[in-house]
Design an enzyme around this catalytic site. Structure first.
Site: not given
Ligand code: PGA
Length: 244
Positions: A9-10, A171, A225-226
């Site tokens: 998920n960018w 995050g 995400g990250g």
């Molecule tokens: P993260 O985000 O891997 O940066 O914790 C996950 C997400 O929001 O799907």
């Protein structure tokens, strides 16, 4: 057997040029991706056209991060499902906690978006998860069950992915302990009418914890995400070595 789905998920990162640079770094790592896993990149709307061309014929599936419930209309700033399917988009994230927190997404709008996605032939990735406060006050299960029940009202569970994303783990680098994530995902599965729905874990998934997470028997993938923004780290994640 349940499908494994690893999705990046960018969020609101990467211009089209950044996306091209990512693929140049990422694609060479994917030569021997195991055929038991589906890899998805959920990119910003503006990167979809370019990515659709670049990913044509590859094993990577294209995903979006939101979809409106109408097929067209006066909804400034929104994107409709036919606009996504036209580009070859296959997946769409629905109800991410950032949408719920910052953009007024409710269980009701999540339900409408899920229906619209499925009607258009997209596979929605439904996100649910509790806040730190809800976890601390023992409400984790009740919050998640209620999110699932409301979001899935009238939804076809044969074309669906669910993601358990504890909000306090997103995050933050503060991953939910893998056994605990496994426990919650198992409870979620028991709420579904179709036990074969893939259920991902999301929240600070990184190269150094993905193997342990994917060893958990209830967890069928990750929403990342990250760590999906860097070619090397996302490649390490999709090539996780755990086997169930
Ligand atoms: P993260 O985000 O891997 O940066 O914790 C996950 C997400 O929001 O799907």
């Amino acid at each position: 057997m349940r499908k494994i789905v690893i999705a990046g998920n960018w969020k609101m990162y990467k211009t089209q040029a950044d996306a091209v640079a990512f693929l140049q770094g990422f694609m060479p790592h994917l030569n021997d991706i195991a055929d038991d896993r589906e890899v998805v990149l959920c990119v910003p709307f503006t990167a979809l056209v370019g990515m659709s061309q670049s990913l044509h014929g590859s094993l990577i599936r294209l995903g979006a991060q939101n979809v409106h419930w109408e097929t067209a209309g006066a909804y400034t700033g929104e994107v409709a499902a036919p606009m996504l399917t036209e580009l070859g988009v296959r997946y769409v994230i629905v109800g991410h906690s950032e949408r719920r927190q910052y953009f007024g997404e409710t269980d009701e709008t999540v339900n409408l978006r899920l229906k619209a996605a499925q009607t258009a032939g997209l596979t929605p990735i439904l996100c649910v998860g509790e806040t730190k406060q809800q976890r601390d006050t023992g409400e984790t299960e009740s919050v998640i069950f209620s999110q699932l029940e409301n979001a899935l009202n009238g939804i076809d569970q044969t074309n669906l992915v669910v993601a358990y994303e504890p909000i306090w783990a997103i995050g933050t680098g503060d991953t939910c302990e893998s056994a605990e994530a496994n426990r919650v995902v198992g409870l979620m599965r028991a709420q579904l009418t179709n036990p074969d729905v893939p259920i991902q874990y999301g929240g600070s998934v990184k190269p150094d914890n993905v193997d342990e997470i994917m060893q958990q028997p209830e967890i069928d993938g990750a929403l990342v995400g990250g760590a999906s923004l860097q070619p090397n780290s996302f490649a390490r994640i999709v090539n996780f070595s755990a086997r169930r």
